[in-house]
Design a protein around this motif. Structure first.
Motif, PDB file in Angstrom:
ATOM      1  N   ASP A 245       0.825  -1.211   0.000  1.00  7.36           N
ATOM      2  CA  ASP A 245       0.000   0.000   0.000  1.00  7.36           C
ATOM      3  C   ASP A 245       0.860   1.262   0.000  1.00  7.36           C
ATOM      4  O   ASP A 245       0.537   2.242  -0.685  1.00  7.36           O
ATOM      5  N   GLU A 246       1.951   1.231   0.763  1.00  2.00           N
ATOM      6  CA  GLU A 246       2.862   2.382   0.788  1.00  2.00           C
ATOM      7  C   GLU A 246       3.525   2.565  -0.561  1.00  2.00           C
ATOM      8  O   GLU A 246       3.680   3.696  -1.046  1.00  2.00           O
ATOM      9  N   LEU A 247       3.930   1.476  -1.182  1.00  2.00           N
ATOM     10  CA  LEU A 247       4.597   1.559  -2.480  1.00  2.00           C
ATOM     11  C   LEU A 247       3.666   2.117  -3.550  1.00  2.00           C
ATOM     12  O   LEU A 247       4.077   2.920  -4.396  1.00  2.00           O
ATOM     13  N   LYS A 248       2.406   1.713  -3.499  1.00  2.60           N
ATOM     14  CA  LYS A 248       1.455   2.144  -4.539  1.00  2.60           C
ATOM     15  C   LYS A 248       1.072   3.610  -4.427  1.00  2.60           C
ATOM     16  O   LYS A 248       0.433   4.156  -5.324  1.00  2.60           O
ATOM     17  N   GLN A 249       1.472   4.244  -3.327  1.00  5.58           N
ATOM     18  CA  GLN A 249       1.243   5.683  -3.210  1.00  5.58           C
ATOM     19  C   GLN A 249       2.197   6.482  -4.102  1.00  5.58           C
ATOM     20  O   GLN A 249       1.972   7.663  -4.353  1.00  5.58           O
ATOM     21  N   ILE A 250       3.259   5.820  -4.566  1.00  4.50           N
ATOM     22  CA  ILE A 250       4.209   6.468  -5.479  1.00  4.50           C
ATOM     23  C   ILE A 250       3.640   6.444  -6.889  1.00  4.50           C
ATOM     24  O   ILE A 250       3.281   5.376  -7.408  1.00  4.50           O
ATOM     25  N   LYS A 251       3.541   7.584  -7.502  1.00  6.05           N
ATOM     26  CA  LYS A 251       3.030   7.658  -8.869  1.00  6.05           C
ATOM     27  C   LYS A 251       3.940   6.864  -9.804  1.00  6.05           C
ATOM     28  O   LYS A 251       5.148   7.089  -9.833  1.00  6.05           O
ATOM     29  N   GLY A 252       3.351   5.941 -10.528  1.00 14.26           N
ATOM     30  CA  GLY A 252       4.121   5.112 -11.447  1.00 14.26           C
ATOM     31  C   GLY A 252       4.315   3.692 -10.951  1.00 14.26           C
ATOM     32  O   GLY A 252       4.747   2.818 -11.708  1.00 14.26           O
ATOM     33  N   ILE A 253       4.002   3.446  -9.663  1.00 15.63           N
ATOM     34  CA  ILE A 253       4.109   2.094  -9.112  1.00 15.63           C
ATOM     35  C   ILE A 253       2.723   1.449  -9.107  1.00 15.63           C
ATOM     36  O   ILE A 253       1.824   1.885  -8.390  1.00 15.63           O
ATOM     37  N   SER A 254       2.568   0.430  -9.912  1.00 17.54           N
ATOM     38  CA  SER A 254       1.299  -0.279 -10.043  1.00 17.54           C
ATOM     39  C   SER A 254       1.208  -1.406  -9.012  1.00 17.54           C
ATOM     40  O   SER A 254       2.162  -1.678  -8.280  1.00 17.54           O
ATOM     41  N   ASP A 255       0.065  -2.070  -8.982  1.00 16.73           N
ATOM     42  CA  ASP A 255      -0.091  -3.246  -8.129  1.00 16.73           C
ATOM     43  C   ASP A 255       0.983  -4.276  -8.454  1.00 16.73           C
ATOM     44  O   ASP A 255       1.594  -4.860  -7.555  1.00 16.73           O
ATOM     45  N   TYR A 256       1.197  -4.505  -9.740  1.00 13.51           N
ATOM     46  CA  TYR A 256       2.169  -5.512 -10.168  1.00 13.51           C
ATOM     47  C   TYR A 256       3.577  -5.152  -9.696  1.00 13.51           C
ATOM     48  O   TYR A 256       4.313  -6.001  -9.182  1.00 13.51           O
ATOM     49  N   SER A 257       3.960  -3.887  -9.854  1.00 11.61           N
ATOM     50  CA  SER A 257       5.305  -3.453  -9.464  1.00 11.61           C
ATOM     51  C   SER A 257       5.511  -3.590  -7.964  1.00 11.61           C
ATOM     52  O   SER A 257       6.562  -4.055  -7.505  1.00 11.61           O
ATOM     53  N   ALA A 258       4.498  -3.186  -7.179  1.00 11.16           N
ATOM     54  CA  ALA A 258       4.593  -3.296  -5.724  1.00 11.16           C
ATOM     55  C   ALA A 258       4.696  -4.757  -5.303  1.00 11.16           C
ATOM     56  O   ALA A 258       5.499  -5.115  -4.428  1.00 11.16           O
TER      57      ALA A 258
END
Length: 229
Positions: A71-84
């Protein structure tokens, strides 16, 4: 037409990063460059240099990027569910590899191997977790188990549960471990009491408690090294 001119500029940069890694490993790369290479596999059609630097700046370090939850990672613009999820997978895979490594050795020659595994498994966790490393009579690691998580009454629950697990897995000896999410390595009085209770419980069934290790951030505290066992 020269098709090379149509290739995105970052492809050449990625190629150079891969060459640096192949020639010298991670020592040749800055932290943001390591994260760039990781993100390149999750985002193959995007320039991720700026994104990698932004993530390290936001979380504070490369390690804290991997310690962040999805959830913290997905707050970064450009980080999708898959990337996180990919970043989480890499962290968990590291722990898996280290557990497989210590289990495949003929016998546990170095306690450092266990400590490396526990640091990988427990460092950065935001809730308290308890692990047990099971060894057989030949001093070989047979299992690395998470036995509990969250706030528990250690003095009541953990000794009984560890004894049950030890018998189930036919342990000759055990190393137990838990993390301190708050950042301190110092054992609490509850930790000390629980360790004594676990040792007594295991001795009653002729199983040895080799060590109790506390993990916090990238460091550890060994009860054995401080003569507390």
């Amino acid at each position: 037409m020269d098709t090379r001119k149509l290739k995105p500029h970052y492809l050449g940069h990625r190629y150079r990063l891969r060459k640096k890694f192949i020639s010298g490993g991670f020592n040749n790369l800055a932290d943001y460059e390591i994260l760039e290479l990781v993100l390149a596999y999750a985002l193959p059609r995007k320039d991720v240099k700026v994104l990698a630097k932004e993530m390290i700046n936001k979380f504070g370090s490369l390690k804290q990027v991997f310690d962040a939850d999805t959830d913290e990672l997905k707050q970064i613009k450009g980080i999708s569910d898959y990337s996180a999820e990919f970043l989480l997978f890499l962290k968990k895979f590291t722990s898996l590899y280290l557990s497989l490594d210590i289990k495949e050795k003929d016998r546990l020659l170095s306690p450092e191997n266990v400590k490396d595994y526990l640091v990988s498994a427990l460092s950065g966790e935001k809730i308290e977790k308890f692990y047990a490393i099971i060894l057989n009579s030949g001093n070989r690691v047979t299992d690395c188990l998470e036995i509990e998580s969250g706030t528990v009454n250690k003095s009541l629950l953990i000794p009984r549960k560890i004894a049950e697990i030890a018998l189930k897995h036919r342990a000759a000896s055990i190393v137990i471990a838990h993390n301190h999410p708050g950042g301190t390595l110092k054992p609490s009085q509850s930790d000390i009491n629980a360790t004594a209770a676990v040792k007594k419980s295991l001795e009653s069934i002729e199983i040895s408690l080799l060590d109790h290790i506390i993990i916090s951030n990238n460091n550890y505290f060994s009860f054995k090294e401080y003569n507390l066992i």
